[in-house]
Design a protein around this motif. Structure first.
Motif, short mmCIF file in Angstrom:
data_model
loop_
_atom_site.label_atom_id
_atom_site.label_comp_id
_atom_site.label_asym_id
_atom_site.label_seq_id
_atom_site.Cartn_x
_atom_site.Cartn_y
_atom_site.Cartn_z
N CYS A 52 12.96 7.18 -12.08
CA CYS A 52 12.34 8.18 -11.21
C CYS A 52 12.39 9.55 -11.86
N ASN A 53 11.24 10.18 -11.96
CA ASN A 53 11.16 11.55 -12.46
C ASN A 53 11.91 12.47 -11.50
N PRO A 54 12.82 13.30 -11.99
CA PRO A 54 13.62 14.16 -11.09
C PRO A 54 12.79 15.19 -10.32
N GLU A 55 11.52 15.37 -10.69
CA GLU A 55 10.66 16.31 -9.96
C GLU A 55 10.06 15.68 -8.70
N PHE A 56 10.30 14.40 -8.49
CA PHE A 56 9.77 13.72 -7.31
C PHE A 56 10.33 14.33 -6.03
N LYS A 57 9.47 14.47 -5.02
CA LYS A 57 9.90 15.00 -3.72
C LYS A 57 8.93 14.54 -2.64
N VAL A 58 9.35 14.73 -1.40
CA VAL A 58 8.60 14.21 -0.24
C VAL A 58 8.49 15.28 0.83
N SER A 75 17.09 2.36 -6.82
CA SER A 75 15.85 2.54 -6.05
C SER A 75 14.63 2.41 -6.95
N ALA A 76 14.69 3.01 -8.13
CA ALA A 76 13.56 2.96 -9.05
C ALA A 76 13.23 1.52 -9.45
N SER A 77 14.26 0.72 -9.67
CA SER A 77 14.02 -0.66 -10.11
C SER A 77 13.34 -1.49 -9.02
N LYS A 78 13.58 -1.14 -7.76
CA LYS A 78 12.98 -1.89 -6.65
C LYS A 78 11.58 -1.39 -6.29
N ILE A 79 11.35 -0.09 -6.47
CA ILE A 79 10.12 0.52 -5.96
C ILE A 79 9.04 0.68 -7.02
N GLY A 128 0.82 -1.20 0.00
CA GLY A 128 0.00 0.00 0.00
C GLY A 128 0.86 1.26 0.00
N LEU A 129 1.90 1.25 0.82
CA LEU A 129 2.84 2.38 0.84
C LEU A 129 3.58 2.47 -0.49
N ARG A 130 4.01 1.33 -0.97
CA ARG A 130 4.78 1.29 -2.22
C ARG A 130 3.98 1.88 -3.38
N SER A 131 2.70 1.57 -3.44
CA SER A 131 1.89 2.02 -4.56
C SER A 131 1.92 3.54 -4.69
N LYS A 132 1.74 4.24 -3.57
CA LYS A 132 1.77 5.71 -3.59
C LYS A 132 3.17 6.21 -3.93
N LEU A 133 4.18 5.58 -3.33
CA LEU A 133 5.56 6.00 -3.57
C LEU A 133 5.94 5.76 -5.02
N SER A 134 5.59 4.60 -5.54
CA SER A 134 5.91 4.25 -6.92
C SER A 134 5.30 5.25 -7.91
N TYR A 135 4.02 5.53 -7.72
CA TYR A 135 3.33 6.46 -8.63
C TYR A 135 3.95 7.85 -8.57
N SER A 136 4.26 8.29 -7.35
CA SER A 136 4.84 9.62 -7.17
C SER A 136 6.22 9.72 -7.81
N MET A 137 7.02 8.66 -7.66
CA MET A 137 8.36 8.66 -8.25
C MET A 137 8.29 8.67 -9.77
N ALA A 138 7.42 7.84 -10.32
CA ALA A 138 7.34 7.73 -11.78
C ALA A 138 6.78 9.00 -12.41
#
Length: 265
Positions: free
Chosen positions: A214-220, A194-198, A142-152
């Motif tokens: 990972c899109n370079p615009e990703f942030k947290v 990281s991108a390949s795992k997440i 569940g956490l990964r899904s949000k993180l994955s989408y945000s990174m991509a």
């Protein structure tokens, strides 16, 4: 406001599960004295949440001084109108914004709901796991899904802790949701490994032409309902959710609300 001021004097079982996360022990809870309303005291909760002998997590090395940006872990008071600029400044300094909102109506949560940010409800996953409604693997996905989408997609991922201390230092971290998500506003994850795992296959196919990048615009950024005096006791303390996440990775932004704004007790 003293330490623990944002924790109520008495807590229901659901409130205890939310705060204690994977440290919740039903047998210990059942043995605790309770009031006529079935709640336990704050003092009893602190004993319940404390790590038991032999169950201490493995020691974690603190980041070296060179890896810790100047100003990390300090508190800055900001108005809601000043928040976007304060967030940008924290990120420019290599820090992750940890925003504290004590408004009773949770104005920060409302603000994020209206923005085009990706909102990760960490409290929800913590509570589901504490109640044993789902296994650890499902919570991590569940956490990964949000993180994955945000990174991509290159989105601003808001990790919303609310009144919980999500167990990021134990059950809620792994290859698909590593602690580095909290470092340098997530920039520590902008790399191929990281991108390949997440990033999931579906998100790669949908957003990045099948490539896990990972899109370079990703942030947290991270948000919490705790007060300044409470975060050391209920986020970063031993046995709590951010124990293994260095406070120095964060710029703590404490929202100073306008006079007349109702605040949490």
């Amino acid at each position: 406001m003293g330490a623990g001021a944002s924790i109520p004097d008495t807590l229901s079982i659901d409130e205890v599960k939310t705060l204690a996360g994977d440290k919740f022990d039903h047998a210990v809870y059942d043995a605790l004295p309770k009031g006529a309303d079935g709640k336990i005291t704050k003092e009893a909760f602190l004993k319940l949440a404390a790590p038991t002998p032999g169950d201490e997590p493995a020691p974690v090395s603190a980041p070296s001084p060179a890896a810790t940006p100047a100003g990390g872990g300090t508190v800055i008071e900001v108005k809601m109108t000043e928040l976007p600029l304060a967030v940008d400044k924290a990120r420019a300094a290599g820090l992750t914004p940890l925003i504290l909102d004590r408004s009773a109506s949770h104005l920060l949560d409302t603000f994020h709901n209206y923005k085009a940010d990706a909102l990760l409800d960490a409290k929800m996953w913590t509570l589901k796991l504490a109640k044993k409604e789902i296994p650890q693997e499902e919570a991590l996905e569940g956490l990964r899904s949000k993180l994955s989408y945000s990174m991509a997609r290159g989105m601003d991922l808001v990790i919303s802790c609310q009144s919980a201390s999500p167990s990021f230092s134990s059950t809620l971290n792994g290859d698909v949701f590593p602690l580095e998500v909290f470092k340098d506003s997530g920039k520590a994850l902008i790399n191929d490994d990281s991108a390949s795992k997440i990033i999931t296959d579906d998100h790669a196919k949908e957003l990045t032409s099948g490539m896990k990048m990972c899109n370079p615009e990703f942030k947290v950024q991270v948000s919490s309902h705790f007060g300044v005096d409470d975060i050391d006791d209920f986020l970063f303390a031993k046995g709590f959710g951010f124990e293994k996440v260095p406070r120095e990775w964060f710029q703590i932004l404490n929202i100073k609300h306008d006079e007349g704004t109702e605040l949490l007790d």
